[in-house]
Write an enzyme that holds these catalytic residues in place. Structure first.
Site, PDB file in Angstrom:
ATOM      1  N   ASP A 269       0.791  -1.222   0.000  1.00 11.45           N
ATOM      2  CA  ASP A 269       0.000   0.000   0.000  1.00 11.45           C
ATOM      3  C   ASP A 269       0.830   1.282   0.000  1.00 11.45           C
ATOM      4  O   ASP A 269       0.392   2.302  -0.536  1.00 11.45           O
ATOM      5  CB  ASP A 269      -0.952   0.002   1.199  1.00 11.45           C
ATOM      6  CG  ASP A 269      -2.093  -0.998   1.023  1.00 11.45           C
ATOM      7  OD1 ASP A 269      -2.273  -1.487  -0.108  1.00 11.45           O
ATOM      8  OD2 ASP A 269      -2.790  -1.297   1.996  1.00 11.45           O
TER       9      ASP A 269
ATOM     10  N   TYR B  74      -9.611  -0.256   2.638  1.00  9.54           N
ATOM     11  CA  TYR B  74      -9.176  -0.190   4.036  1.00  9.54           C
ATOM     12  C   TYR B  74      -8.862   1.233   4.456  1.00  9.54           C
ATOM     13  O   TYR B  74      -8.361   2.032   3.660  1.00  9.54           O
ATOM     14  CB  TYR B  74      -7.911  -1.031   4.244  1.00  9.54           C
ATOM     15  CG  TYR B  74      -8.156  -2.323   4.990  1.00  9.54           C
ATOM     16  CD1 TYR B  74      -8.273  -2.340   6.372  1.00  9.54           C
ATOM     17  CD2 TYR B  74      -8.276  -3.529   4.317  1.00  9.54           C
ATOM     18  CE1 TYR B  74      -8.492  -3.526   7.066  1.00  9.54           C
ATOM     19  CE2 TYR B  74      -8.493  -4.723   4.996  1.00  9.54           C
ATOM     20  CZ  TYR B  74      -8.602  -4.703   6.371  1.00  9.54           C
ATOM     21  OH  TYR B  74      -8.824  -5.873   7.046  1.00  9.54           O
TER      22      TYR B  74
END
Length: 671
Positions: free
Chosen positions: A300, A384
Site C-alpha cells: 500500500d 481499508y
C-alpha cells in the site's frame, strides 16, 4: 521562489508549479510526448547537509524538488531533480529507469475505473448480470501481484454493484476481474470465476447513517473534551513544541507524515532522540489460492502512497479537543498542485495514570494524570482505512500505533465452495478472505547524538534465567543479557516474547552518570507471525522485509524503501533483503532500524459491513537515558469538571445528589 523557513519544509504551491514547468521545458527540448506526472515532492537534503544545518543555520542546503514522470511509450519512468534555487528553476538531473513502474496515483486509479466501465466486453458481462446502470458499478483498483507475462502497466479491478448510490457495494461482489493497461488505456484481460452468470448476493448490508436498519442507541450522553485555556502545544511553521518535546514534521505523497529532529528538553538542553521516522512499506497478502485471487497482494505504501490516499479529517469527529491541522500538498497527473485540507491532526489526550503511589502507613497518595501529544493522519487505500498515530508521552516514551478499520475486500465463493476455505462468509454468498497486514517502519535514531546517530550501537536484550547452582542456589535468578549487533546479517532478528526481547539503541559517546553505561532508547515491539506465503513465491520474494522483525543497515541516503523504490509489477529480490547481503558493519556506522510488525486477520462476521478498529504498533522507551523518572515534575492537579454519579449503586440504593470534585490547584495532591 518563495522563501522557506527550514530545509525540510514541504514544497509550496509555487514550488510544485515551478517544478512542473521546468520538467515540461526539458520534455519539449528532448522531443518527448505524452508527459504524465506521477510524483512531485521535496528532495530532502542529504543527511550530512541536514546535520550541518542544525549545527549552523548559515549552511543552508540547496532547495530541490524530486519528480517522477512518464513519457510513454518512449520513457515509461524518469526520475527528475529540479534545482529550485536557480532562476528560473531548472532540471539538474534526469535519470531514465528501465523495467520499473511508478505507484498508482489517484488519477491512475480513476483512469483504471474509467477504462473498465467504457469497455464493451465489461459492459456485456454486466448486462448478462442484469446490470445496466454503470454509475452503480464499483471497480476497486488493485495492483497485480505476479502479473501474467507480457502485460504492461496494469491494474486489476475487483467488481461490485450497488443497489443505489449510498449502498455498501462490498455486499454485492461480481464474478469477474478485468485487468486494465493504463498506458494502452484498454482492458487487456478478463478473468471469470464462472462460465455462466452466477447469483449475485442481493442482501443489503449497510453502515451509512441514512441506511441504518437498527435503531440508534439512546443511552449515550455527551462526553466532551474541554480545554478552557487552550492546548499546551505550540506550532512554529512545521515545528511542534509540547511539554519538553520538540518535533519537526513533514508530509509527502508516499510516506504521508514524517517525523524529523525529535528531541526532549532535559536540564535546559534539547537532547536528540530521532533523526527521521516514518512508515515506509506495507504488504497485504491474501490467503485465497483460487484464481484470480492469488494475484491479491497490495504494497500500500509503494503501490498507492499513503499521502496520496490521505483523508481530510473532521473536527470533533476524527479528532476531538483543541486541534491543530497540517494540510498535505500533492500533485496531479498534469503537474498541478492539489491539497488535502486537514491531513494531519495534532492534539492532546488524557491517557489515565502517569504514575501513583500511596504510603500505606499514613494513607497519603501522590498520583499524576498522564496526557500525550497525538500526531495522526488517516489513509483510505481502496477499501481499508489506516489511522496512523504517533504518541509523545510525558515520561519520554514515543509510541507508534496503527488503527485498522474500513471495509473488507469481498468476493463470491469460488466454484465448488459452500463454505470458504480461505475466508469467512460475512453475508449470504459474500466471502471475505483471510489476509495479513505487514508493516515496516524506518527509524533513523539519534540518541543523544548531535551528528544524527553516527556513533550509535544496536543491541539485543534478552532475559536469561540462571541455572540452578552455586550462583543461583534458590532457583530464582535471572539476568538481562545484552548482545551487540555488529553487522547487517547478525542484526536480522526475530521477536521472542518468551525471553522478553527488546532491542536497544545506545550511544557509547554519552555515558549515564549513575549507571556508567551508554544512554539508550529501547524498541519494544509486538510479536507477530511473519508472511505465511512460501519464501519462493512471488509474494515471498517481494515481501522479504516482513520475514524478520528487525533489520539494521548503515545509513545510506539512497536506501529508503524496504521492498524497493518501485513495487508496482516488481518480482522481488530488491531493497532491504539485498542490501544486507553486503553484511556491512553497523556498530558506530550510523545504524538505521527497520522494524517490521503486523496483523494476521482471520476475518469475522463482526468485521462487516465496516470493521471495528484493530490495533498494532510499537514503542520507543528511554532506557537509562534520563537521570530518573522524567515525569516526576508533572504538577499535581485535580480535574475540577469531575462529578459524582448520582445513579443506583451495586446494592440498589441511590447516592446523594451529584457533588463537584474539589477544584485542584498546583500543589494539591489527589489523596
Amino acid at each position: 521562489m518563495a522563501k522557506f523557513a527550514h530545509p525540510l519544509d514541504p514544497l509550496s504551491f509555487a514550488e510544485i508549479q515551478a517544478t512542473a514547468a521546468a520538467v515540461r521545458t526539458a520534455v519539449l527540448e528532448k522531443g518527448l510526448e505524452n508527459l504524465r506526472f506521477n510524483t512531485i515532492t521535496l528532495k530532502e537534503p542529504a543527511k550530512k547537509e541536514l546535520v550541518s544545518y542544525e549545527a549552523n543555520e548559515d549552511s543552508v542546503p540547496p532547495r530541490c524538488a524530486f519528480a517522477i514522470i512518464q513519457c510513454w511509450p518512449k520513457l515509461p519512468l524518469v526520475e527528475v531533480i529540479v534545482d529550485l534555487s536557480s532562476s528560473p528553476p531548472s532540471v539538474s538531473s534526469w535519470d531514465e529507469k528501465q523495467d520499473a513502474e511508478p505507484l498508482a496515483s489517484p488519477d491512475d486509479c480513476e483512469l483504471a475505473e474509467a477504462i473498465t466501465k467504457a469497455d464493451a466486453e465489461v459492459q456485456a458481462l454486466l448486462k448478462e448480470r442484469n446490470i445496466t446502470q454503470l454509475d452503480l458499478v464499483a471497480c476497486d483498483p488493485w495492483s497485480v501481484n505476479d502479473a501474467p507475462s507480457g502485460l504492461g502497466r496494469v491494474i486489476q479491478l475487483f467488481m461490485y454493484v450497488r443497489t443505489h448510490p449510498d449502498d455498501n457495494h462490498y455486499a454485492h461482489p461480481l464474478d469477474f476481474v478485468p485487468v486494465a493497461d493504463l498506458n494502452l488505456k484498454k482492458i487487456v484481460r478478463i478473468d471469470k470465476q464462472y462460465e455462466a452468470p452466477p447469483h449475485i448476493p442481493d442482501r443489503n448490508v449497510n453502515y451509512h447513517r441514512n441506511l441504518m436498519e437498527k435503531e440508534w442507541r439512546t443511552d449515550l450522553k455527551p462526553l466532551n473534551i474541554v480545554q478552557p485555556e487552550g492546548p499546551s502545544f505550540t506550532v512554529e511553521g512545521n515545528l511542534i513544541k509540547w511539554q519538553k518535546w520538540h518535533i519537526r514534521v513533514s508530509f509527502n505523497s508516499r510516506e504521508g507524515l514524517v517525523l524529523h529532529n525529535v528531541g526532549y528538553e532535559d536540564n535546559g538542553k534539547v537532547r536528540p532522540i530521532v533523526h527521521r521516522a516514518s512508515l515506509v512499506e506495507m504488504a497485504v497478502p491474501y490467503a485465497d489460492t483460487n484464481p484470480p485471487f492469488h494475484r491479491k497482494c497490495a504494497f500500500d505504501v509503494g503501490d498507492y502512497g499513503l499521502g496520496f490516499c490521505a483523508n481530510s479529517l473532521e473536527l470533533g469527529c476524527d479528532c476531538v479537543g483543541n486541534i491543530f491541522y497540517f494540510d498535505g500538498l500533492m500533485n496531479d497527473s498534469k503537474g498541478e498542485p492539489w491539497e488535502v485540507k486537514k491531513a494531519v491532526c495534532v492534539h492532546e489526550e488524557d491517557v489515565g495514570l502517569l504514575w501513583k503511589h500511596m504510603e500505606y502507613r499514613n494513607g497519603h497518595s501522590e498520583s499524576r494524570r498522564s496526557r500525550r501529544l497525538v500526531l495522526s493522519f488517516t489513509s483510505t487505500v481502496v477499501n481499508y482505512e489506516y489511522n496512523f498515530n504517533w504518541y509523545f508521552q510525558q515520561d519520554g516514551t514515543i509510541e507508534f500505533e496503527i488503527k485498522l478499520t474500513g471495509e473488507l475486500s469481498t468476493n463470491l465463493l469460488s466454484p465448488g465452495e459452500d463454505d470458504p476455505e480461505f475466508g469467512t462468509l460475512v453475508a449470504p454468498g459474500v466471502n471475505a478472505q483471510h489476509h495479513q497486514h505487514m508493516f515496516c517502519a524506518r527509524l533513523d535514531m539519534a540518541v543523544d547524538d548531535p551528528d544524527g546517530g553516527a556513533a550509535l550501537v544496536v543491541s539485543e536484550q534478552d532475559f536469561v534465567p540462571l541455572p540452578l547452582g552455586p550462583k543461583n542456589p534458590h532457583g530464582n535468578g535471572f539476568r538481562a543479557v545484552e548482545t551487540d549487533l555488529t553487522s547487517e546479517l547478525k542484526a536480522m532478528r526475530c521477536a521472542d516474547p518468551f525471553k522478553g526481547r527488546v532491542w536497544k539503541i545506545k550511544n557509547p559517546d554519552s555515558i549515564h552518570p549513575i549507571t556508567g553505561k551508554p544512554v539508550a532508547y529501547k524498541l519494544v515491539g509486538t510479536p507477530n507471525p511473519f508472511v505465511f506465503a512460501d519464501p519462493q513465491s512471488t509474494i515471498g520474494q517481494r515481501a522479504q522485509f516482513a520475514m524478520k522483525n528487525l533489520w539494521v543497515t548503515p545509513y545510506n541516503d539512497r536506501e529508503r524503501y524496504p521492498a524497493g523504490d518501485y513495487t508496482i509489477g516488481s518480482k522481488g529480490n530488491v531493497g532491504l533483503s539485498e542490501w544486507v547481503k553486503q553484511d556491512r558493519p553497523i556498530a558506530g556506522h550510523d545504524p538505521v532500524i527497520w522494524h517490521c510488525f503486523g496483523i494476521s486477520h482471520a476475518t469475522r462476521v463482526e468485521d462487516f459491513p465496516v470493521m471495528p478498529v484493530e490495533h498494532v504498533g510499537f514503542k520507543l522507551k528511554a532506557a537509562n537515558f534520563f537521570d530518573g523518572n522524567p515525569g516526576v515534575d508533572v504538577p499535581p492537579t485535580v480535574n475540577g469538571s469531575s462529578k459524582l454519579f448520582a445513579g443506583p449503586t451495586m446494592n440498589g440504593t441511590s447516592k446523594p445528589g451529584a457533588t463537584p470534585a474539589m477544584n485542584g490547584t498546583n500543589g494539591t495532591s489527589c489523596h
